[in-house]
Design a protein around this motif. Structure first.
Motif, short mmCIF file in Angstrom:
data_model
loop_
_atom_site.label_atom_id
_atom_site.label_comp_id
_atom_site.label_asym_id
_atom_site.label_seq_id
_atom_site.Cartn_x
_atom_site.Cartn_y
_atom_site.Cartn_z
N ASP A 24 0.86 -1.17 0.00
CA ASP A 24 0.00 0.00 0.00
C ASP A 24 0.90 1.23 0.00
OD1 ASP A 24 -1.78 2.04 0.49
OD2 ASP A 24 -2.49 1.27 2.42
N TRP A 25 1.32 1.66 -1.21
CA TRP A 25 2.27 2.76 -1.30
C TRP A 25 1.70 4.06 -0.76
CZ3 TRP A 25 0.56 6.92 -3.96
CH2 TRP A 25 -0.44 6.71 -4.91
N ARG A 26 0.43 4.33 -1.00
CA ARG A 26 -0.12 5.65 -0.65
C ARG A 26 -0.13 5.88 0.85
NH1 ARG A 26 -5.04 8.58 0.17
NH2 ARG A 26 -5.06 10.52 -1.06
N SER A 27 -0.71 4.96 1.62
CA SER A 27 -0.75 5.13 3.07
C SER A 27 0.66 5.15 3.65
CB SER A 27 -1.56 4.00 3.72
OG SER A 27 -2.91 4.08 3.34
N SER A 28 1.55 4.35 3.06
CA SER A 28 2.92 4.29 3.57
C SER A 28 3.65 5.61 3.36
CB SER A 28 3.69 3.16 2.87
OG SER A 28 3.09 1.91 3.12
N VAL A 29 3.51 6.20 2.17
CA VAL A 29 4.20 7.47 1.90
C VAL A 29 3.60 8.59 2.73
CG1 VAL A 29 4.70 9.19 0.12
CG2 VAL A 29 4.99 6.76 -0.38
N ILE A 30 2.28 8.59 2.88
CA ILE A 30 1.65 9.60 3.74
C ILE A 30 2.20 9.49 5.16
CG2 ILE A 30 -0.53 10.29 4.83
CD1 ILE A 30 -1.93 9.43 2.22
N ARG A 31 2.29 8.29 5.67
CA ARG A 31 2.80 8.08 7.03
C ARG A 31 4.25 8.57 7.15
NH1 ARG A 31 0.49 3.61 7.61
NH2 ARG A 31 2.07 2.39 6.53
N GLU A 32 5.06 8.28 6.15
CA GLU A 32 6.45 8.74 6.18
C GLU A 32 6.52 10.27 6.12
OE1 GLU A 32 9.54 7.15 6.02
OE2 GLU A 32 8.97 5.03 5.81
N GLY A 33 5.66 10.88 5.30
CA GLY A 33 5.64 12.33 5.22
C GLY A 33 5.21 12.97 6.53
N GLU A 34 4.21 12.40 7.16
CA GLU A 34 3.75 12.93 8.44
C GLU A 34 4.85 12.84 9.49
OE1 GLU A 34 -1.03 11.95 7.95
OE2 GLU A 34 0.27 10.54 8.99
N SER A 35 5.60 11.75 9.47
CA SER A 35 6.71 11.60 10.41
C SER A 35 7.77 12.66 10.16
CB SER A 35 7.31 10.20 10.28
OG SER A 35 8.44 10.05 11.14
N LEU A 36 8.10 12.89 8.89
CA LEU A 36 9.07 13.93 8.54
C LEU A 36 8.55 15.30 8.95
CD1 LEU A 36 11.68 14.84 7.09
CD2 LEU A 36 10.34 14.88 4.96
N GLY A 37 7.26 15.54 8.72
CA GLY A 37 6.67 16.82 9.07
C GLY A 37 6.74 17.11 10.57
N ARG A 38 6.46 16.10 11.37
CA ARG A 38 6.55 16.28 12.83
C ARG A 38 7.99 16.57 13.25
NH1 ARG A 38 2.83 11.96 12.70
NH2 ARG A 38 4.53 10.45 13.00
N ALA A 39 8.93 15.86 12.63
CA ALA A 39 10.34 16.02 13.01
C ALA A 39 10.90 17.37 12.58
CB ALA A 39 11.17 14.89 12.40
N ARG A 40 10.39 17.93 11.48
CA ARG A 40 10.97 19.16 10.94
C ARG A 40 10.00 20.35 10.99
NH1 ARG A 40 14.53 16.48 11.95
NH2 ARG A 40 16.17 15.61 10.61
N GLY A 41 8.89 20.17 11.66
CA GLY A 41 7.94 21.27 11.81
C GLY A 41 7.32 21.73 10.51
#
Length: 253
Positions: A24-41
């Protein structure tokens, strides 16, 4: 349409499309983006970002397929698209390490809930391999992290062509020392299956209606040339394993 038991007994290998079919590429990439967003504001619509990243997939490969770009791995194509999207979405301040790690999100995609157990069932009877546009390192890393039970890994990189070029399907038969008729392509994408069918492979259409998210309306019409149509990998296993078929030893061609 489904194969008769004598025809099905000839199948030795199931070759899987990966992005969208197995994982499931879409949910996985969204999850990775959200993690990056939290880490970098970062405040980003990560669903839109994931969709835009995937939308760059086919056009970037077509540049290679059409000879406008020399052979370039999918990791490299993903990075080219990522760099463009970071600018388009106004995302700045990321280090090179951040960008490289985010690009490798495609190595860490999560399988659909039915995928791993369904594949283990299918592996009792068939050789399982990806036949994916993902490069070798991507597919190996994904398999290790997601627990995908491949018997081998076949990447379009080995043919230095991208699907839907016929060379990719021919490469699979050549490297496995099988005839095309002994391989069944398993995919959620009809153009992949049609290309495989044109090269003599059998085909199984596995529906993934949520691949592009709950609001998408994917094409789920059924081509009469498809040998099997399944709702998921367990459904496919039920169809392939429940038939009265005497399978020869996989150790022998």
């Amino acid at each position: 349409m489904s194969l008769t038991p004598p025809q099905l007994a000839d199948i030795r290998c199931l070759a899987f499309d990966v992005f969208g079919t197995v994982v499931d590429w879409r949910s996985s990439v969204i999850r990775e983006g959200e993690s990056l967003g939290r880490a970098r504001g970062l405040e980003v619509d990560w669903a839109a970002f994931a969709d835009a990243w995937r939308a760059g997939y086919a056009p970037s490969m077509n540049r290679v397929r059409q000879g406008r770009l020399s052979w370039t791995s999918l990791d490299q194509l993903h990075r080219m698209t990522l760099d463009r999207l970071l600018e388009e979405f106004g995302i700045d301040g990321l280090s090179e390490a951040d960008k490289a790690n985010f690009n490798r999100a495609w190595h860490r995609l999560k399988p659909w809930p039915d995928a791993v157990n369904g594949m283990h069932r299918l592996r009792e009877r068939f050789i399982l391999t990806p036949l994916s546009n993902g490069n070798m390192s991507l597919l190996v890393n994904m398999a290790k992290q997601a627990g995908l039970p491949w018997d081998c890994v076949l990447s379009a990189e080995l043919a230095r062509h991208y699907k839907r070029d016929p060379e990719v399907y021919r490469m699979a038969a050549r490297l496995l020392d099988l005839s095309p008729q002994q391989i069944m392509m398993v995919a959620a994408h009809q153009d992949d299956l049609k290309a495989a069918h044109s090269e003599g492979l059998h085909t199984a259409f596995v529906m993934r209606p949520l691949e592009f998210g709950p609001q998408a309306r994917p094409d789920l019409t059924i081509d009469p040339n498809f040998d099997y149509v399944a709702n998921d990998f367990h459904d496919l296993a039920d169809q392939l394993l429940s038939r009265s078929v005497s399978y020869p030893s996989l150790a022998l061609k």
